[in-house]
Design an enzyme around this catalytic site. Structure first.
Site, PDB file in Angstrom:
ATOM      1  N   ASP A 138      58.216  35.530  21.518  1.00 61.77           N
ATOM      2  CA  ASP A 138      58.828  34.340  22.117  1.00 61.77           C
ATOM      3  C   ASP A 138      60.205  34.756  22.661  1.00 61.77           C
ATOM      4  O   ASP A 138      60.308  35.278  23.762  1.00 61.77           O
ATOM      5  CB  ASP A 138      58.909  33.273  21.014  1.00 61.77           C
ATOM      6  CG  ASP A 138      59.330  31.910  21.493  1.00 61.77           C
ATOM      7  OD1 ASP A 138      60.001  31.837  22.529  1.00 61.77           O
ATOM      8  OD2 ASP A 138      59.002  30.905  20.842  1.00 61.77           O
ATOM      9  N   THR A 170      62.878  38.658  16.849  1.00 61.15           N
ATOM     10  CA  THR A 170      62.321  39.312  15.660  1.00 61.15           C
ATOM     11  C   THR A 170      62.171  40.811  15.875  1.00 61.15           C
ATOM     12  O   THR A 170      62.689  41.615  15.110  1.00 61.15           O
ATOM     13  CB  THR A 170      60.942  38.705  15.316  1.00 61.15           C
ATOM     14  OG1 THR A 170      61.065  37.285  15.295  1.00 61.15           O
ATOM     15  CG2 THR A 170      60.432  39.184  13.981  1.00 61.15           C
TER      16      THR A 170
HETATM   17  P1  XMP Z   1      60.617  35.617  18.525  1.00 61.73           P
HETATM   18  O1  XMP Z   1      61.428  34.522  19.134  1.00 61.73           O
HETATM   19  O2  XMP Z   1      61.350  36.359  17.447  1.00 61.73           O
HETATM   20  O3  XMP Z   1      59.481  34.796  17.818  1.00 61.73           O
HETATM   21  O4  XMP Z   1      60.008  36.508  19.559  1.00 61.73           O
HETATM   22  C1  XMP Z   1      58.355  35.322  17.324  1.00 61.73           C
HETATM   23  C2  XMP Z   1      57.829  34.390  16.270  1.00 61.73           C
HETATM   24  O5  XMP Z   1      58.030  33.016  16.609  1.00 61.73           O
HETATM   25  C3  XMP Z   1      56.948  32.233  16.198  1.00 61.73           C
HETATM   26  N1  XMP Z   1      56.408  31.471  17.345  1.00 61.73           N
HETATM   27  C4  XMP Z   1      55.303  30.711  17.355  1.00 61.73           C
HETATM   28  N2  XMP Z   1      54.385  30.464  16.404  1.00 61.73           N
HETATM   29  N3  XMP Z   1      53.212  29.086  17.909  1.00 61.73           N
HETATM   30  C5  XMP Z   1      53.339  29.631  16.688  1.00 61.73           C
HETATM   31  O6  XMP Z   1      52.492  29.394  15.853  1.00 61.73           O
HETATM   32  C6  XMP Z   1      54.089  29.271  18.919  1.00 61.73           C
HETATM   33  O7  XMP Z   1      53.911  28.744  20.014  1.00 61.73           O
HETATM   34  C7  XMP Z   1      55.196  30.149  18.621  1.00 61.73           C
HETATM   35  N4  XMP Z   1      56.249  30.576  19.352  1.00 61.73           N
HETATM   36  C8  XMP Z   1      56.954  31.374  18.554  1.00 61.73           C
HETATM   37  C9  XMP Z   1      55.958  33.199  15.613  1.00 61.73           C
HETATM   38  O8  XMP Z   1      56.079  33.185  14.207  1.00 61.73           O
HETATM   39  C10 XMP Z   1      56.349  34.550  16.121  1.00 61.73           C
HETATM   40  O9  XMP Z   1      56.020  35.612  15.247  1.00 61.73           O
END
Ligand code: XMP
Ligand code: MG
Length: 180
Positions: free
Chosen positions: A106, A110
């Site tokens: 996203d 992470t």
């Molecule tokens: P980042 O922002 O670190 O986020 O790239 C990664 C984590 O965010 C969660 N995430 C989601 N989980 N549906 C989900 O079930 C979504 O649409 C979503 N968007 C972000 C997820 O835990 C991922 O590992």
């Protein structure tokens, strides 16, 4: 099912089981070709990627090892301190061809914070496979080498992904439906 309701929110089918499996076979074929004759150490990021990793792993024909790890992000005492810790990394990655399996990227935060910890162990290579990428939301630099689907900024559940703990059990991926 064309739509599901979780915690009183409605989600519609977005990526069907068939579409997912076809793309996952393609991703695995690319890895099989790119790592032909080599051994790969896969790191699957829990919880969300458990289903993707299990299916993907079945299509691999190269020598493959896998380890499931969990990342914990927490805020430090100072507002700027955002740390990510690996739980479950059993082996030293030195000299290994490491491939990360992520369900969704996203903002990129992470992995952006976690990658230096892995690189510190000096793997001989490190690549990332992301089943889903919310490209428009990515603000932190993450080198994604293999992407399953670039998706819009709408919440998705199913196929291992959850909304507040629920929804991981569906074989299709669902997208939050627009309010009527
Ligand atoms: P980042 O922002 O670190 O986020 O790239 C990664 C984590 O965010 C969660 N995430 C989601 N989980 N549906 C989900 O079930 C979504 O649409 C979503 N968007 C972000 C997820 O835990 C991922 O590992
Ligand atoms: Mg995840």
């Amino acid at each position: 099912m064309a739509s599901i309701t979780i915690h009183e929110k409605r989600f519609s089918v977005y990526l069907s089981d068939e579409v997912l499996q076809k793309r996952i076979r393609e991703l695995a074929a690319a890895i099989n070709a790119d790592y032909a004759g080599k051994k790969v150490y896969f790191l699957a990021i829990l919880n969300g990627s458990f289903m993707f990793a299990a299916d993907f792993f079945k299509y691999l024909t190269i020598d493959s090892e896998i380890c499931f790890i969990k990342l914990v992000s927490y805020k430090g005492l100072k507002s700027s301190g955002e740390v990510t810790t690996a739980i479950g990394l059993e082996e030293d990655l030195h000299g290994k061809n490491v491939v990360i399996l992520e369900d969704i990227i996203d903002t990129g935060k992470t992995l952006h914070y976690f990658l230096p910890q892995l690189l510190h162990q000096q793997p001989s290579s490190l690549k990332i496979v992301a089943l889903l990428h919310k490209q428009e939301m990515t603000k932190y630099e993450v080198p994604i080498d293999y992407t399953g689907f670039v998706i819009p900024n709408k919440f998705v559940v199913g196929y291992g992904l959850d909304y507040d703990g629920l929804g991981r059990n569906y074989k299709d991926i669902y997208q939050l439906a627009d309010e009527e």
